[in-house]
Motif scaffolding. Structure first.
Motif: not given
Length: 703
Positions: A467-470, A503-505, A528-531, A559-563
């Protein structure tokens, strides 16, 4: 290292917020908001007095808290075990390394079992300590307590200190006599929490918050006078600019700094003159940023002028400080971002970053000779502690990595000798050799290489089963350092991979990295986060549906955006104080942070392009009928930065729209604001809830 399978009770019906449609039109679009009613009309009063919250809203929020408690039923003992583990890694009677200033050395420490710091000093040449302020004593009787600044006067007789007992970041300043330990009658409310003394210790400057909770006014308080008689030294008229105070390392000037996220302006006040008026260095020019230090007859200025995207250092005469007189001292070098500069009597100290890793560069002023302090680990954290003194040949810096506890060094600028002053103790034990830290790169959809900092137990198999916490943030140019974190070991020691997505930003790869993740390019942050998640899977660190994403504040927006964008990538999402109602917040100019945030996100009321960009990604506005991963939103009732109704509305809409997955949980701290619980051990209880959620999601969080 098998994960505990925690109880997953059958949940009662989730709270269903009634939909009360609120509709408005802008730029030809009709926007419907069914949960706008969760924003209390008297929200400004609620920041100062949480009991002022409308009873119907309070009742709904308490039902949300009860539902979340039901979801965690049966895990209470496990949570307490996590708290005990994390607490066992904290040296309870810890102390900072004393910083010398004149006849004394100043430091903070904690007592065994204490939640809040003790502010202390001792004679510079040794002797008994004096506790100048006991944070535990001051916190007694308050559900929340946050110590702001605690600044001793130049004559070492007095201290001005600030405290917030609501979590709303309205700090009251008080003055303490360090001989008697008693507070003066002076009380200054509604401040940002810190102060800068006049050189003769007769008074101090502070920043006052206005009725919209914005730091806009600098006042001068003379001891013994009522706060309502304090002279206004500077008042910012642009609601998009916030004001803060600083002081040059030389102690010669107080600095008034007005800025938004793109532009800054600095005024100097002669610290020796109680009647001094501010003197402007360089008028604000859109997208021109600069910070000021002082040395002799010159100012040392860190700036992005003349296209220096990653900043350069210039000098200017104190007498004529304007841009026409700026001369390069350390030229701009693309890809090398200068983060900080400090002027000492004989040296300039700068902190810079290249390829996502920092280094300290020391420059002898008389000769221009430079030397560098850097480290060899793949990924690490490095910082400079400025200290109080100007005429010194010693600097102090902090080093750590995801495997190496923090080390504090004193560095002799003449001899290049470094002395270890403190190594962070982990009382329950920590062997860095048991862990591996690495730097991985993810390829973004546009080809950019996104750094990822990783730590895991040495023995785990990289076969895609872990498992991974990102973790991610990616806003405001803030860089997420790869520093030592004792808390995450409770996950890593259970077989988790812990990863930070740079990530960028942020500015990990320079100012361009920030510009490529803001406004019209904001979606780069999310992709970027998804990548990064996909890269961790491809490299065998984890698997789809085994990743728990974690972010807070603007990282909660992530978090809301990638969800919305990639729900099947994640087992769960932890969104702390999540900025998810982006469009509505950026349209509300009365909210504390909205006007200063327009350079970061755009002004959707005035700019149709900004409106359409924000509308395209705002997490609340883009919730859609699909299965969502389990989501835990953590928030605080008196938060002035991300107001409580943002996560409350988001959770209500997710729950009413999602076609499966979940559960969707909201935990609202009714006694805290943006930073959550204020005590160092109380905060661990909130971390334990987030980690329990992470473990439940990857080990089987049954709906």
């Amino acid at each position: 290292m098998k994960l505990e399978r925690l109880p997953s009770p059958v949940l009662p019906p989730a709270p269903a917020a009634p939909a009360k449609p609120h509709v408005f039109e802008l730029h030809g679009e009709r926007i419907r908001d069914d949960y706008a009613w969760l924003k209390a009309e008297n929200w400004k009063d609620v920041l100062k007095n949480p009991q002022a919250l409308d009873s119907s809203i309070r009742e709904y929020l308490e039902r949300e808290n009860a539902y979340t408690a039901a979801a965690f039923a049966g895990t209470e003992a496990f949570q307490q075990r996590l708290v005990a583990e994390m607490r066992g890694r904290i040296k309870e009677d810890d102390s900072s390394v004393p910083q010398p200033d004149g006849p004394y050395s100043y430091f903070t420490r904690y007592r065994e079992g204490g939640q809040h710091p003790l502010v202390c000093r001792m004679p510079r040449d040794g002797g008994a300590e004096t506790i100048m302020l006991d944070g535990d004593k001051e916190a007694d009787g308050h559900a929340f307590f946050d110590l702001g600044g605690a600044d001793h006067s130049p004559d070492h007789r007095l201290m001005v200190w600030g405290s917030d007992v609501k979590g709303s970041e309205y700090f009251t300043l008080r003055v303490r006599d360090l001989e008697s330990g008693e507070n003066f009658a002076d009380e200054v409310p509604h401040t940002s929490g810190g102060a800068v003394w006049l050189n003769d210790s007769s008074g101090f400057y502070y920043v006052e918050l206005d009725e919209n909770h914005r730091p806009v006014r600098v006042r001068r308080h003379m001891l013994g006078t009522p706060a309502d008689q304090d002279a206004v030294i500077y008042e910012e008229k642009d609601p998009g600019f916030f004001v803060k105070l600083g002081v040059t390392q030389s102690d010669a000037f107080v600095l008034i700094e007005a800025s938004d996220h793109e532009t800054s302006e600095v005024y100097l006040i002669d610290r020796t003159d109680p009647t001094a008026t501010p003197r402007l260095v360089e008028p604000r020019t859109p997208k021109l940023q600069y910070d000021v230090e002082h040395h002799g007859d010159s100012l040392i200025i860190l700036t992005n002028a003349d296209g220096a995207e990653d900043f350069k250092i210039v000098t200017a005469p104190v007498a004529t400080p304007g841009r026409a007189h700026w001369r390069d001292l350390v030229p701009y070098r693309p890809g090398v971002m200068i983060l900080f500069v400090m002027a000492l009597a004989r040296y300039l100290v700068r902190l810079e970053r290249e390829n996502a890793n920092p280094r300290i560069v020391l420059r002898e002023i008389a000769t221009g000779r430079e030397e560098t302090i850097a480290f060899e680990e793949d990924t690490y954290s490095l910082g400079v502690d400025p200290g109080y003194e100007f005429d010194t040949d010693t600097i102090r810096y902090r080093y750590s990595s995801l495997t190496t506890p923090t080390e504090v060094y004193d560095y002799d600028l003449r001899t290049a000798e470094r002395t270890l002053r403190k190594r962070q103790e982990v009382p329950s034990g920590h062997n860095p050799a048991d862990y591996v830290t690495r730097r991985l790169f993810a390829t973004a959809p546009d080809g950019e290489q996104v750094p990822i900092s990783i730590v895991h137990r040495r023995e785990i198999a990289l076969d895609g089963t872990a498992p991974c916490l990102l973790y991610g943030y990616g806003s405001y140019g803030m860089s997420m350092s790869a520093s030592f974190r004792t808390g995450i070991l409770s996950l890593v020691d259970r077989g988790f991979v812990y990863a930070i997505a740079h990530i960028r930003g942020g500015t990990e790869k320079g100012w361009r990295w920030y510009l490529d993740g803001k406004r019209e390019k904001k979606t780069n942050t999310f992709t970027d986060f998804i990548a990064c998640g996909e890269a961790l899977i491809a490299a065998g660190y984890t698997a789809r549906g085994r990743i728990v994403a974690h972010g807070g504040s603007a990282g909660g927006m992530l978090m809301g955006a990638v969800a919305n964008l990639a729900p099947n990538l994640f087992a769960g999402i932890v969104a702390e104080v999540p900025f998810v109602d982006v469009l509505n917040t950026m349209l509300d100019a009365d909210l504390p942070l909205t006007p200063p945030e327009w350079p970061e996100w755009g002004n959707p009321a005035a700019d149709e392009a900004a409106f359409r960009t924000i509308l395209s990604y705002s997490p609340y506005d883009n919730v859609k009928p699909q299965a969502y991963p389990a989501i835990l939103a953590l928030a605080g009732l008196t938060d002035p930065r991300v107001t409580y109704w943002e996560p409350a509305k988001w959770v209500a809409k997710l729950r009413s729209t999602a076609t499966g997955g979940g559960p969707i949980l909201l935990r609202l701290n009714m006694d805290a604001g943006h930073g959550g619980a204020s005590g160092r051990f109380d905060r661990l209880e909130e971390v334990a809830i987030a980690y329990t959620f992470a473990i439940k999601t990857v080990a089987g969080f049954q709906n």
